[in-house]
Design a protein around this motif. Sequence first.
Motif, PDB file in Angstrom:
ATOM      1  N   ASP A  64      -5.377  -1.335  -5.016  1.00  0.00           N
ATOM      2  CA  ASP A  64      -4.793  -1.843  -3.777  1.00  0.00           C
ATOM      3  C   ASP A  64      -5.632  -2.982  -3.196  1.00  0.00           C
ATOM      4  O   ASP A  64      -6.747  -2.770  -2.738  1.00  0.00           O
ATOM      5  CB  ASP A  64      -4.652  -0.697  -2.758  1.00  0.00           C
ATOM      6  N   GLU A  65      -5.077  -4.181  -3.252  1.00  0.00           N
ATOM      7  CA  GLU A  65      -5.716  -5.403  -2.725  1.00  0.00           C
ATOM      8  C   GLU A  65      -7.196  -5.506  -3.061  1.00  0.00           C
ATOM      9  O   GLU A  65      -8.049  -5.492  -2.182  1.00  0.00           O
ATOM     10  CB  GLU A  65      -5.521  -5.483  -1.203  1.00  0.00           C
ATOM     11  N   GLU A  96      -7.185   0.705  -0.655  1.00  0.00           N
ATOM     12  CA  GLU A  96      -7.463  -0.559   0.000  1.00  0.00           C
ATOM     13  C   GLU A  96      -8.722  -0.460   0.877  1.00  0.00           C
ATOM     14  O   GLU A  96      -9.540  -1.359   0.905  1.00  0.00           O
ATOM     15  CB  GLU A  96      -6.244  -0.889   0.879  1.00  0.00           C
ATOM     16  N   SER A 155       0.840  -1.211   0.000  1.00  0.00           N
ATOM     17  CA  SER A 155       0.000   0.000   0.000  1.00  0.00           C
ATOM     18  C   SER A 155       0.865   1.247   0.000  1.00  0.00           C
ATOM     19  O   SER A 155       0.552   2.238  -0.659  1.00  0.00           O
ATOM     20  CB  SER A 155      -0.909   0.020   1.225  1.00  0.00           C
TER      21      SER A 155
HETATM   22 MG   LIG Z   1      -1.971  -2.828   2.235  1.00  0.00          MG
END
Ligand SMILES: [Mg+2]
Lengths: 622, 237
Positions: free
Chosen positions: B162-163, B87, B45
Amino acid sequence: MDFSFVVVQALSGLASASSLFVIASGLTLVFGVTRIVNFAHGSFYMLGAYIAVTVVPWLLEIDRSPWLFFVGVLVSAVAVGILGVVMEVLLLRRIYKVPELFQLLATFGVVLMVQDAVLKIWGPVDITGPRAPGLRHGVEILGQRFPAYELFLIFVGPAVLGLLWLLMHRTRFGILIRAATRDREMVGALGVNQALLFTGTLFLGAFLAGLGGALQIPRVSASAQMDLSIITEVFVVTVIGGMGSVTGAFLAAVLIGQLQAFGVLVFPKITLVLVFLLMAAVLVVKPWGLLGKPEAAAGRAALPEGILNPARFAAVEKGLLALSVTALLALPFFGSAYTMKVATEVLVFALAAFSLNFLVGNGGIVSFGHAAYFGLGAYAAGLLVVKAGVPMEPALVAAPVVAGLFAALFGFFVVRLSGIYLAMLTLAFAQIAYAVCFQWVEFTGGDNGVVGVWPSAWAASRHVYFYVVAVLVVAAILALRHVVYAPFGATLRAARDSEQRADAIGVDVRVHRWLGFTLAGAAAGLAGGLYAFSKGSIDPTMLGIPMSVDFLAMILLGGIQTVMGAVVGAAAFHAIKDVFMPLTDFWRFFLGASIIALVLIFPRGLGGAYAALRRQPGVVRA
Amino acid sequence: MAEAVLEVEALHAGYGPAKVLFGVSLSLRRGEVAALMGRNGAGKSTTLKAIMGLLPPRGGRVRFAGQDITGLPPFRIARLGLGYVPEERRIFTDLTVYENLEVGRRAPAAGRAAWTPERLFTVFPNLAEMRGRRASAMSGGEQQMLTIARTLMGNPEAVLLDEPSEGLAPVIVEQMADAVLRMKEEGIAVLLSEQNLDFAAAVADRAYVIERGEIRFQGAMAALEADEQVREAYLTV
Ligand SMILES: [Mg+2]
Ligand SMILES: Nc1ncnc2c1ncn2[C@@H]1O[C@H](COP(=O)(O)OP(=O)(O)O)[C@@H](O)[C@H]1O
């Protein structure tokens, strides 16, 4: 009380509510997006009124038409909106990331500057505005006459609410504002230039304040006191409604309008107190206001850096301390009466500032109404001496006790809150105390206060009284300092830091904060009592907002993150004020500018500069 | 080999006194999907935030579409055509689905077709049914789709994701993979951070592995799948 009377009373309450809402909506919008509580919002309101009493008569010269009246009102509001843009670009833009205490102080600096500007441009005399052509008559309502203009105002509030709703939901600008109210960093990451958004918001906010002011001119004359009186009311409206919520502000304004309209019948003297009591009650039940939401992480610390591991006096500093105390003791031998008066006041303010920094720097409790306890101490001592004929000695015992009791009462509510809501509540309580001292003329002497508060015969000379003050102040400061280093002080610091991490505040911690608040209030009360005997009189300015701000400026100047900085700050601040005030008619302007400069370029204050010099890790955060 | 749209060279970043990235270098080619893999806390991140300007880089360079964007404010970077999906989702909960999309809307670069809400609803059919609903009333998976849709409204050339699969139910993860592949079809380059190897393998062409703020592996996705040693060392928990 017959029915028609109740109706008319309710209607006039609605008219006030409308005005209040128009102004408050601007403040709450600006807060929602920028997270800044703008003290200068009241100044925008005042400017709106002053510009309107200039522009509207000028337009009415051309033609006495209702339309031109409203054109004039709108022109004034737009002019104020532009001033809002100027303020955003020149000042606010630089302080979005600084702790909110600094933001409040900086915008209060603007208040001071505008006050002097208004006096310079429009003079000290109140200016009565023209009445609105076409709305000067009265309307029969159930047999009672009701002014047509008031009736018109009743519709303005809902109309503005409706227009704002459309703006917020039907335009891209409005949607961006609402998005930024939740998460402005994310709005930026989506490609929106926040700077423009903020500038636009300030225009809108200032426009609404200016509109509120301009619409007032047929009802109240423009005066240089309008800013602070409206700002407290508007703070209360936005806090009750929930900071950032326009609809909440509307509800709160209606509530307060009615409370005032009917409260005035029951308690004619203390309508202000009723309003603040309502606020305290709402905040206890709903800490975020009626429609408010818990403050979203706004990308900046709520609190300024506080005291970390307080450094103890090193040998050199012990020497300095001894030197200072010796100098204090020696001063009366060569000081004139005037020097002694100034020196006495410096000591008094040193204690007041020290007690405030005990709260702010150590406890993270940013009180915006510390002058309340200072003033209550002064009033307790002064009234006992003048009204009850009590001598100085017991009166000086009563001062901290009374102030401490009030601090305990108010603090009970205050320590439940945090951040901006806490600051607003302390301000509200201070304004209650101010309103009582101001309005309860028979007991407190109202605006003029009470004179003849003199020390006992043995302490009547300035030189002897100086010793009295010196002994008490040094003792009180050392005692408080002792508390800072005791486990109690460490607990307060831990509570402050866990609050910064937004942890739940436990009961035990709350009790610590409450005791700390009470202790600081009592110390300020002692300072206030000593001040009353030094001045020989008491008056409401001792518990006004400007006094609270002076205290804050002192600790800021001294350095919030240092233990002893407040003392130095008080001395420096008082000296500067004493030197510069007589030199210029514009001392408020310079004071305001200095406060802003302090926030922008010198936020660690003198104490911070010294600590950096000392280069001791643990004194200042790297 | 296609030219790189995003190039990161020796990037350093951190929070306060804590240093997190120690010279991360990676690149993203036009129209490809690359995965930045690593365990929790590895610095994924942080890398994406530093690229986006949300965290000021403390060293190194970031180039996007031929321009040096190191240290630019996020809105400038977004306007150049780099999208970012955080995220933590960070949708605007008070706003409706439609309004969330409106916040993300930006005119496309000359000569490119613009994303519209209607076109996005073909990618995220779930969103179509709730366009007037407040975002706070949506499920986590729907919110995740909305964040991506919102970013696409800016017509980006490349997206940092992000993820995307974190915390989603398996069915939704599949939809997410489809969405990423659809973005690729549309010619959008995607740099996604991931811990889930299956998800990354389903969508990504190439992979980087980050551990303690340094890139430890780079190569084709298939090579990472085949390299048990690297997976053992940096991915399995
Ligand atoms: Mg992260
Ligand atoms: N806001 C923050 N403040 C301080 N440290 C942080 C912050 N965010 C992340 N970190 C630290 O930075 C390191 C990398 O975090 P991150 O980039 O979020 O990892 P990943 O996304 O790979 O799980 C971790 O050690 C984490 O604790």
